[in-house]
Design an enzyme around this catalytic site. Sequence first.
Site, mmCIF file in Angstrom:
data_model
loop_
_atom_site.group_PDB
_atom_site.id
_atom_site.type_symbol
_atom_site.label_atom_id
_atom_site.label_comp_id
_atom_site.label_asym_id
_atom_site.label_seq_id
_atom_site.Cartn_x
_atom_site.Cartn_y
_atom_site.Cartn_z
ATOM 1 N N SER A 183 1.726 -21.212 30.061
ATOM 2 C CA SER A 183 2.658 -21.886 30.104
ATOM 3 C C SER A 183 3.835 -21.580 30.922
ATOM 4 O O SER A 183 4.570 -22.763 31.381
ATOM 5 C CB SER A 183 3.593 -21.493 28.699
ATOM 6 O OG SER A 183 3.455 -20.361 28.388
ATOM 7 N N HIS A 211 0.152 -26.793 25.847
ATOM 8 C CA HIS A 211 0.073 -27.622 27.092
ATOM 9 C C HIS A 211 -0.928 -28.473 27.471
ATOM 10 O O HIS A 211 -0.737 -29.180 28.534
ATOM 11 C CB HIS A 211 0.653 -26.735 28.090
ATOM 12 C CG HIS A 211 1.861 -25.784 27.923
ATOM 13 N ND1 HIS A 211 3.227 -26.502 27.892
ATOM 14 C CD2 HIS A 211 2.084 -24.649 27.523
ATOM 15 C CE1 HIS A 211 4.116 -25.547 27.564
ATOM 16 N NE2 HIS A 211 3.421 -24.502 27.212
ATOM 17 N N LYS A 243 4.966 -31.073 21.896
ATOM 18 C CA LYS A 243 5.105 -31.315 23.112
ATOM 19 C C LYS A 243 4.394 -32.748 23.594
ATOM 20 O O LYS A 243 5.366 -33.511 23.352
ATOM 21 C CB LYS A 243 4.194 -29.921 23.982
ATOM 22 C CG LYS A 243 4.932 -28.714 23.785
ATOM 23 C CD LYS A 243 4.347 -27.580 24.324
ATOM 24 C CE LYS A 243 5.632 -26.259 23.840
ATOM 25 N NZ LYS A 243 4.821 -25.176 23.762
HETATM 26 C C1 LIG Z 1 5.351 -23.928 22.683
HETATM 27 C C2 LIG Z 1 4.085 -23.089 22.726
HETATM 28 C C3 LIG Z 1 3.810 -22.502 21.392
HETATM 29 C C4 LIG Z 1 4.750 -22.764 20.352
HETATM 30 O O1 LIG Z 1 4.556 -23.792 19.517
HETATM 31 P P1 LIG Z 1 6.032 -24.695 18.888
HETATM 32 O O2 LIG Z 1 5.165 -25.693 18.234
HETATM 33 O O3 LIG Z 1 6.831 -24.822 19.975
HETATM 34 O O4 LIG Z 1 6.436 -23.345 18.061
HETATM 35 C C5 LIG Z 1 2.705 -21.728 21.225
HETATM 36 N N1 LIG Z 1 2.135 -21.381 22.360
HETATM 37 C C6 LIG Z 1 2.179 -22.087 23.707
HETATM 38 C C7 LIG Z 1 1.297 -21.696 24.938
HETATM 39 C C8 LIG Z 1 3.361 -22.688 23.859
HETATM 40 O O5 LIG Z 1 3.751 -23.236 24.886
#
Ligand SMILES: *Cc1c(COP(=O)(O)O)cnc(C)c1O
Length: 393
Positions: A183, A211, A243
Site C-alpha cells: 500500500s 489495492h 477502494k
Molecule cells: C485499506 C486497506 C485495508 C483495510 O481496508 P478497509 O476496508 O479500509 O478497512 C487492508 N489492507 C490494505 C493493504 C489496505 O490498503
Amino acid sequence: MASLPWSKALAATLAERQLSGRYRRLRTRSGEQGVSVIIDGKEMLSFCSNDYLGLAAHPTITKAFINAAETEGVGSGAAHLLSGHSYYHQQLEEALADFMGQQSVLLFSSGYQANLGVIDGLMSRGDVVIQDKLNHASLLDGGRLSAAKSWRYHHADMGSLQRRLRQTEDSGCRLVVTDGVFSMDGDLAPLQPLIQLTQKHQAALMVDDAHAIGVLGKHGRGSVEHWQVKAEHMPIVMGTLGKAFGTAGAFVAADKDVIETLIQQSRTFVYTTAQPAAVAAASLASLVLVRTENWRREKLQTLIEQFRKGAAELGLATMNSLTPIQPIMIGDDKKAIVIGQELESRGFLLGVIRTPTVPLGSARLRVTLSTNHTEQNIKQLLEALEDVICTSQ
Ligand SMILES: *Cc1c(COP(=O)(O)O)cnc(C)c1O
C-alpha cells in the site's frame, strides 16, 4: 480528567508528536469523493483517494444504494449470525465467489476487520503466522490479536521467507500472509514464487488484495488474475470494497472449509453488526461495472504510464510501481511535510506519508491515480511537482 497525571502525559506526548512533525489532523470534505474535491471549503485536485476506478459516486451505484435503502431501510440491526444477514449480502457473497473463482466468500464490514478476522479466526496457539515486513497494519494487528506466534520476513524476499518456513517446521499450522499490492510502495508481491514456496513447505497462503481487486487483471480479479494463478493453487484472498469498488466493506474468498471456519470463530465477523443491506446492494451494482468496464482499467494504465514517464523526465524519485499507487521518495519527514503544504497551497492534495507508517527516513509523497483523472490533470500535477520539488532543491 485534566487534573490526572495521565492527562499531562498525553499532552506531553502530543506536543512531542507536533515537534517531530508527526501530528495527524483531520480535514473535512464536503460533497462527493472524486478527482476534484472540496476540503475544508477549498476546491482541490485530489491525488490521494483509493477510488481507483472512479466509482465512488457513480450514478448507477448510487441508484442501487437508494433503491435498496427504500426497501430495506438503513440499519441492518444485528450481526450476520442473528438477523443481520440480508438477501443483498447473500447475493453479493455468491456473485463475488463467482467473480473470484473460489468456492465461498464471506463479507466483513471493513478490510481491517476482515484481516483481523482471518488471522485470528484461523490460527490458534501453537500455530505460526509469517508476514512480509511491509504488510498493512491491519494484517500485523491480526497477528497481535491471534494466539499464534508471529514472524516476519524481509520484504518480498523468498530466501528470507524460506528460512522462516524452515525455522517453523515443527509448529502447528502455518499461514504466510502478504499484501498483493503493497500500500505504501505500490509494488506487487511475487505471487507465483510465494505459491510454490508455501506449497513445498505445506503452509497456507493469504493475499490482502485491497489495492489490486478491480485494478489488476483484465477483468479486475486482482493478483490471482494478474499472475494467472491456477484454480487448484488459489490462496485465501481478502479484497476490500471501499477502494476500487467505490462502496464499503470487504470480503474473504477461499475454500468452503476456510469460510465455514471463519463463520464459527472469526471474532470480527461474529461480534459486529452487519453492514447495511443497501451497501451490499451498491457493491453488487459496482461488481457489474468492475467486471465489464475494462476501459476503466485501460485508461488508468495509460494515466500511470503518462505520470511515470513525466516523473522520470523530471528526475523525481519514483518507485518500482506499475499500479495507481505512485510514491515519490523524499526522505526527511519535515521536508515531506513542507512539500506537501506547498502543493496544497497550490490546490493539489497528495498523501504525505511518514513514520511510523513507513520507516524513518523514507517519508514520501503518495500519489494515487484514478480513472477519472484526465491527461490534463496529470500534466498539472507534474508541473506543480517540478516547481515545488525540482526548483526548490
Ligand atoms: C485499506 C486497506 C485495508 C483495510 O481496508 P478497509 O476496508 O479500509 O478497512 C487492508 N489492507 C490494505 C493493504 C489496505 O490498503
